[in-house]
Motif scaffolding. Structure first.
Motif, PDB file in Angstrom:
ATOM      1  N   ILE A   1       4.274   7.024   2.515  1.00  0.00           N
ATOM      2  CA  ILE A   1       4.482   5.891   3.513  1.00  0.00           C
ATOM      3  C   ILE A   1       4.468   4.327   2.182  1.00  0.00           C
ATOM      4  N   THR A   2       5.195   3.310   2.378  1.00  0.00           N
ATOM      5  CA  THR A   2       4.835   2.292   1.715  1.00  0.00           C
ATOM      6  C   THR A   2       5.023   1.370   3.242  1.00  0.00           C
ATOM      7  N   ILE A   3       3.568   0.201   3.098  1.00  0.00           N
ATOM      8  CA  ILE A   3       3.439  -0.549   3.572  1.00  0.00           C
ATOM      9  C   ILE A   3       3.059  -1.545   2.964  1.00  0.00           C
ATOM     10  N   VAL A   4       3.664  -3.003   3.806  1.00  0.00           N
ATOM     11  CA  VAL A   4       3.832  -4.136   3.012  1.00  0.00           C
ATOM     12  C   VAL A   4       3.203  -5.220   4.024  1.00  0.00           C
ATOM     13  N   VAL A   5       1.979  -5.962   3.282  1.00  0.00           N
ATOM     14  CA  VAL A   5       0.716  -7.040   4.731  1.00  0.00           C
ATOM     15  C   VAL A   5       0.653  -8.089   3.965  1.00  0.00           C
ATOM     16  N   HIS A   6       0.515  -8.924   4.136  1.00  0.00           N
ATOM     17  CA  HIS A   6       0.186 -10.453   4.031  1.00  0.00           C
ATOM     18  C   HIS A   6      -1.686 -10.108   4.034  1.00  0.00           C
ATOM     19  N   THR A   7      -2.274 -10.767   2.967  1.00  0.00           N
ATOM     20  CA  THR A   7      -4.039 -10.142   3.338  1.00  0.00           C
ATOM     21  C   THR A   7      -4.812 -10.553   1.878  1.00  0.00           C
TER      22      THR A   7
ATOM     23  N   ARG B   1      -7.434  -4.675  12.837  1.00  0.00           N
ATOM     24  CA  ARG B   1      -7.952  -5.911  12.042  1.00  0.00           C
ATOM     25  C   ARG B   1      -7.348  -6.656  12.145  1.00  0.00           C
ATOM     26  N   GLY B   2      -6.114  -6.629  13.060  1.00  0.00           N
ATOM     27  CA  GLY B   2      -5.566  -8.327  13.411  1.00  0.00           C
ATOM     28  C   GLY B   2      -4.690  -8.695  12.287  1.00  0.00           C
ATOM     29  N   ILE B   3      -4.027  -7.352  11.407  1.00  0.00           N
ATOM     30  CA  ILE B   3      -3.246  -7.767  10.440  1.00  0.00           C
ATOM     31  C   ILE B   3      -1.840  -7.549  10.467  1.00  0.00           C
ATOM     32  N   ASN B   4      -0.997  -7.701  10.194  1.00  0.00           N
ATOM     33  CA  ASN B   4       0.226  -7.825  10.636  1.00  0.00           C
ATOM     34  C   ASN B   4       1.397  -7.082   9.773  1.00  0.00           C
ATOM     35  N   ILE B   5       1.825  -6.190  10.173  1.00  0.00           N
ATOM     36  CA  ILE B   5       3.050  -4.926   8.954  1.00  0.00           C
ATOM     37  C   ILE B   5       3.796  -5.385   8.899  1.00  0.00           C
ATOM     38  N   ASP B   6       3.800  -6.057   7.540  1.00  0.00           N
ATOM     39  CA  ASP B   6       5.679  -7.170   7.223  1.00  0.00           C
ATOM     40  C   ASP B   6       6.658  -6.141   6.537  1.00  0.00           C
TER      41      ASP B   6
ATOM     42  N   ILE C   1       1.274  -1.588  -0.229  1.00  0.00           N
ATOM     43  CA  ILE C   1       0.228  -0.272  -0.012  1.00  0.00           C
ATOM     44  C   ILE C   1       1.150   1.488   0.348  1.00  0.00           C
ATOM     45  N   SER C   2       0.728   2.333  -1.117  1.00  0.00           N
ATOM     46  CA  SER C   2       1.387   3.673  -0.656  1.00  0.00           C
ATOM     47  C   SER C   2      -0.099   4.609  -0.652  1.00  0.00           C
ATOM     48  N   VAL C   3       0.758   4.995   0.302  1.00  0.00           N
ATOM     49  CA  VAL C   3       0.318   6.392   1.374  1.00  0.00           C
ATOM     50  C   VAL C   3       0.589   7.658   0.894  1.00  0.00           C
ATOM     51  N   PHE C   4      -0.181   8.593   0.088  1.00  0.00           N
ATOM     52  CA  PHE C   4       0.376  10.080   0.304  1.00  0.00           C
ATOM     53  C   PHE C   4      -0.562  10.863   1.322  1.00  0.00           C
TER      54      PHE C   4
END
Length: 166
Positions: free
Chosen positions: A48-54, A28-33, A7-10
């Protein structure tokens, strides 16, 4: 099915923006990798760059929820094949363990020594997480003293830019 998404957040740079964004994942119980924040090409706008498995359903919901934060301009999400990305890793190795084998390993992995100190050297490698992890496993025989890896630095392949949202 869970997949790895970026996810790229501006956003504008306001106090508390990072905690408000990460709270959405926590609830939501989602871990940020992986998590990286930096300036963008637009003055006063940060990425902001966020990497997740979902799942795809969850990533859509996360992006919409992030965009509800008042200081967020836009949130985009991508699969790995829609991104060009890298991470940087640093490996601190004691001088006592340096031999010709280390030089061979460094060359084979396209790494380089960026600092040679009295008691240790620091090796740097840029690549994907799996590649930097592979080098760590090989370097363990040289008694790695410290290891650190950055979060993902990424640009999207699709040509959509933040300009039209400003």
């Amino acid at each position: 099915m869970n997949k790895r998404y970026t996810i790229s957040v501006f956003t504008e740079n306001f106090i508390g923006i990072l905690s408000r964004i990460t709270l959405i994942f926590t609830r939501r119980g989602i871990n940020i990798d992986g998590f990286t924040a930096s300036e963008s090409r637009e003055e006063g706008i940060y990425r902001i760059t966020i990497v997740v498995h979902t799942t795809e359903e969850q990533i859509i919901q996360l992006s919409k929820q992030i965009e509800k934060i008042i200081d967020v301009i836009k949130a985009f999400y991508y699969l790995d094949d829609e991104m060009v990305f890298q991470e940087i890793a640093l490996y601190k190795i004691p001088i006592d363990n340096i031999d010709s084998g280390l030089e061979r390993v460094i060359r084979q992995h396209n790494a380089r020594i960026i600092s040679a100190e009295k008691d240790f050297v620091v090796v740097e490698m840029t690549g994907h997480k799996e590649e930097t992890q592979e080098l760590l496993e090989v370097l363990k025989e040289f008694n790695v003293l410290e290891f650190v890896r950055s979060g993902r630095v990424a640009v999207a392949k699709p040509m959509e830019t933040i300009d039209k949202y400003l």
